[in-house]
Motif scaffolding. Structure first.
Motif, short mmCIF file in Angstrom:
data_model
loop_
_atom_site.label_atom_id
_atom_site.label_comp_id
_atom_site.label_asym_id
_atom_site.label_seq_id
_atom_site.Cartn_x
_atom_site.Cartn_y
_atom_site.Cartn_z
N PRO A 72 0.87 -2.42 11.91
CA PRO A 72 -0.57 -2.13 12.04
C PRO A 72 -1.07 -1.22 10.93
O PRO A 72 -0.34 -0.34 10.46
N ASN A 73 -2.35 -1.41 10.53
CA ASN A 73 -3.01 -0.36 9.75
C ASN A 73 -3.49 0.69 10.77
O ASN A 73 -3.26 0.55 11.98
N ILE A 74 -4.15 1.74 10.30
CA ILE A 74 -4.47 2.83 11.23
C ILE A 74 -5.44 2.38 12.34
O ILE A 74 -5.16 2.62 13.52
N THR A 122 -1.75 9.58 -2.34
CA THR A 122 -0.73 8.56 -2.16
C THR A 122 -1.07 7.68 -0.95
O THR A 122 -1.77 8.12 -0.04
N ALA A 123 -0.59 6.44 -0.99
CA ALA A 123 -0.72 5.54 0.15
C ALA A 123 0.62 5.61 0.88
O ALA A 123 1.62 5.07 0.40
N ASP A 124 0.64 6.31 1.99
CA ASP A 124 1.89 6.57 2.70
C ASP A 124 1.97 5.77 3.99
O ASP A 124 1.06 5.83 4.82
N ALA A 177 3.55 5.61 -2.14
CA ALA A 177 3.27 5.07 -3.47
C ALA A 177 1.96 5.69 -3.94
O ALA A 177 1.11 6.04 -3.12
N PRO A 178 1.78 5.82 -5.26
CA PRO A 178 0.51 6.35 -5.75
C PRO A 178 -0.65 5.47 -5.27
O PRO A 178 -0.54 4.24 -5.33
N ARG A 179 -1.74 6.10 -4.80
CA ARG A 179 -2.90 5.32 -4.38
C ARG A 179 -3.64 4.81 -5.62
O ARG A 179 -3.92 5.58 -6.54
N ALA A 195 -6.96 3.44 -7.36
CA ALA A 195 -8.41 3.46 -7.14
C ALA A 195 -8.95 2.07 -7.45
O ALA A 195 -9.14 1.72 -8.61
N THR A 196 -9.15 1.27 -6.44
CA THR A 196 -9.59 -0.12 -6.63
C THR A 196 -10.26 -0.60 -5.37
O THR A 196 -9.98 -0.11 -4.28
N ARG A 197 -11.20 -1.56 -5.51
CA ARG A 197 -11.68 -2.19 -4.28
C ARG A 197 -11.05 -3.57 -4.09
O ARG A 197 -11.37 -4.30 -3.17
N ASN A 198 -10.13 -3.91 -4.99
CA ASN A 198 -9.47 -5.22 -4.89
C ASN A 198 -8.25 -5.14 -3.95
O ASN A 198 -7.12 -5.18 -4.39
N THR A 199 -8.57 -5.01 -2.66
CA THR A 199 -7.50 -4.85 -1.67
C THR A 199 -7.58 -5.92 -0.59
O THR A 199 -7.08 -5.74 0.51
N HIS A 200 -8.22 -7.04 -0.91
CA HIS A 200 -8.29 -8.13 0.06
C HIS A 200 -6.89 -8.71 0.29
O HIS A 200 -6.22 -9.09 -0.68
N GLY A 226 -2.57 -6.26 3.60
CA GLY A 226 -1.72 -6.22 4.80
C GLY A 226 -0.91 -7.50 4.95
O GLY A 226 0.28 -7.49 5.26
N CYS A 227 -1.59 -8.65 4.71
CA CYS A 227 -0.91 -9.95 4.81
C CYS A 227 0.23 -10.02 3.80
O CYS A 227 1.35 -10.44 4.11
N THR A 228 -0.07 -9.60 2.57
CA THR A 228 0.90 -9.69 1.48
C THR A 228 2.11 -8.79 1.76
O THR A 228 3.27 -9.20 1.57
N PHE A 229 1.84 -7.57 2.23
CA PHE A 229 2.93 -6.64 2.56
C PHE A 229 3.84 -7.24 3.65
O PHE A 229 5.07 -7.30 3.47
N SER A 230 3.25 -7.72 4.74
CA SER A 230 4.10 -8.22 5.84
C SER A 230 4.82 -9.50 5.43
O SER A 230 5.95 -9.76 5.87
N GLY A 264 8.95 -4.78 0.56
CA GLY A 264 7.54 -5.08 0.85
C GLY A 264 6.62 -4.06 0.20
O GLY A 264 5.60 -4.41 -0.40
N LYS A 265 6.99 -2.79 0.28
CA LYS A 265 6.16 -1.72 -0.30
C LYS A 265 6.10 -1.85 -1.83
O LYS A 265 5.03 -1.71 -2.43
N ALA A 266 7.23 -2.13 -2.46
CA ALA A 266 7.25 -2.29 -3.92
C ALA A 266 6.42 -3.51 -4.33
O ALA A 266 5.69 -3.48 -5.33
N1 ATP Z 1 -5.47 1.61 -2.80
C1 ATP Z 1 -4.17 1.46 -2.53
N2 ATP Z 1 -3.21 1.90 -3.39
C2 ATP Z 1 -1.90 1.75 -3.12
N3 ATP Z 1 -1.43 1.19 -1.99
C3 ATP Z 1 -2.32 0.74 -1.08
C4 ATP Z 1 -3.74 0.85 -1.29
N4 ATP Z 1 -4.38 0.29 -0.22
C5 ATP Z 1 -3.42 -0.15 0.60
N5 ATP Z 1 -2.17 0.11 0.12
C6 ATP Z 1 -0.89 -0.26 0.72
O1 ATP Z 1 -0.95 -1.64 1.00
C7 ATP Z 1 -0.21 -1.93 2.19
C8 ATP Z 1 -1.15 -2.62 3.17
O2 ATP Z 1 -1.88 -1.61 3.85
P1 ATP Z 1 -3.37 -1.71 4.38
O3 ATP Z 1 -3.58 -0.51 5.23
O4 ATP Z 1 -4.30 -1.92 3.22
O5 ATP Z 1 -3.30 -3.03 5.22
P2 ATP Z 1 -4.43 -3.81 5.97
O6 ATP Z 1 -5.58 -2.93 6.24
O7 ATP Z 1 -3.77 -4.44 7.14
O8 ATP Z 1 -4.86 -4.91 4.92
P3 ATP Z 1 -5.78 -6.25 5.14
O9 ATP Z 1 -6.36 -6.19 6.51
O10 ATP Z 1 -6.80 -6.22 4.04
O11 ATP Z 1 -4.86 -7.40 4.92
C9 ATP Z 1 0.35 -0.59 2.66
O12 ATP Z 1 1.65 -0.44 2.12
C10 ATP Z 1 -0.61 0.41 2.06
O13 ATP Z 1 -0.05 1.70 1.90
#
Ligand code: ATP
Ligand code: HMH
Length: 266
Positions: free
Chosen positions: A137-139, A182-184, A198-200, A202-207, A210-214, A234-236
């Motif tokens: 889960p995300n937060i 950091t993104a912890d 990992a270092p956070r 600064a981007t809005r390209n985060t679409h 979560g899918c990609t990580f899992s 997954g984190k790397a």
């Molecule tokens: N700006 C960022 N810089 C570095 N790591 C990030 C950043 N945003 C998210 N992450 C990392 O990406 C992974 C996915 O987390 P995130 O909380 O974004 O998932 P999510 O909200 O479920 O994503 P989505 O719903 O868009 O698929 C985590 O390992 C998180 O720490």
């Protein structure tokens, strides 16, 4: 043996999230990717303009088709949309003995569109979490699953413990939505707590982060990595994909699924 990975998720026409993100990630990590589609979305970097769920039987049949012939070393779930699809997936996963199951409890798209009906959270908690090797889960999703408010690291840990108490073997509470340097992410498996940092960027390209990580964790599990190593891979993978993001579309752009392969070490 060829590692075989299955994603049970929705389609993102924009290619950055959902089954498209999962298949790209499986391919990059050397796992053979298969899909059980739950819903079609019309979607781009600006948002979701339509959602068409499939009948629960159609989802169960796809899982049966691949599990009974090709075989599944690890699977993940993404967008499940409603409780009837959750019930069908939970039953199919049980029947086909899929043990390495990663549950990404997708609830809301970045633009705010609901990808899971509000009354389906209970089905997720009761039916699917007890079968999960890992929940990611995300937060906001961890808050919805546990009813806890999460602001601090201690809150993340409390939520992680509550999710394991629901029957999941392990959990990663993702800190992507925070605003620190950091993104912890916090991992808990019932015995130990590990923070993946990992270092956070600064981007809005985060679409689709979560899918990609899992999906990356699932591919690593299919290849036989143990759980914590798979989570580290997954984190790397997601860190590289966010750092090298592709500047596509006018909104939240996708991550770069080939960055881990082409940029690793740089
Ligand atoms: N700006 C960022 N810089 C570095 N790591 C990030 C950043 N945003 C998210 N992450 C990392 O990406 C992974 C996915 O987390 P995130 O909380 O974004 O998932 P999510 O909200 O479920 O994503 P989505 O719903 O868009 O698929 C985590 O390992 C998180 O720490
Ligand atoms: C189909 C789909 N699944 C998951 C997400 C969450 O990123 C999304 N935006 N679209």
């Amino acid at each position: 043996m060829v590692p075989r990975a299955l994603t049970i998720a929705g389609s993102d026409s924009g290619g950055g999230a959902g089954i498209q993100a999962d298949l790209k990630t499986f391919q990059e990590l050397g796992a053979f990717g298969m899909t059980a589609l739950t819903a079609v979305t019309a979607q781009n970097t600006l948002g979701v303009s339509g959602v068409w769920p499939l009948p629960p039987d159609a989802v169960a049949k796809q899982i049966e088709a691949v599990a009974t012939d090709i075989g599944v070393d690890a699977a993940k779930t993404g967008m499940l949309f409603d409780s009837a699809i959750i019930e069908a997936v939970a039953e199919a996963v049980r029947r086909h003995g899929i043990e390495k199951l990663v549950v990404d409890p997708v609830m809301i798209a970045k633009g705010g569109a609901p990808l899971l009906k509000a009354d389906a959270v209970e089905a997720l908690r009761r039916r699917l979490l007890p079968q999960a090797l890992l929940v990611t889960p995300n937060i906001p999703e961890a808050e919805a699953l546990t009813g806890l408010a999460i602001r601090t690291r201690a809150d993340m840990e409390k939520a992680a413990r509550a999710i394991v108490a629901m029957g999941a073997k392990a959990v990663v509470v993702k800190g992507g939505h925070g605003d620190g340097e950091t993104a912890d992410d916090l991992f808990y498996d019932g015995a130990r707590v590990e923070v993946l940092s990992a270092p956070r960027v600064a981007t809005r390209n985060t679409h689709g982060t979560g899918c990609t990580f899992s999906a990356a964790v699932t591919a690593a599990l299919a290849k036989g990595e143990d759980l914590l190593d798979a989570v580290r891979i997954g984190k790397a993978f997601i860190t590289a994909a966010i750092r090298e993001a592709l500047n596509l579309g006018g909104g939240h752009g996708p991550t770069n699924h080939w960055a881990y392969r082409t940029k690793s070490g740089s």
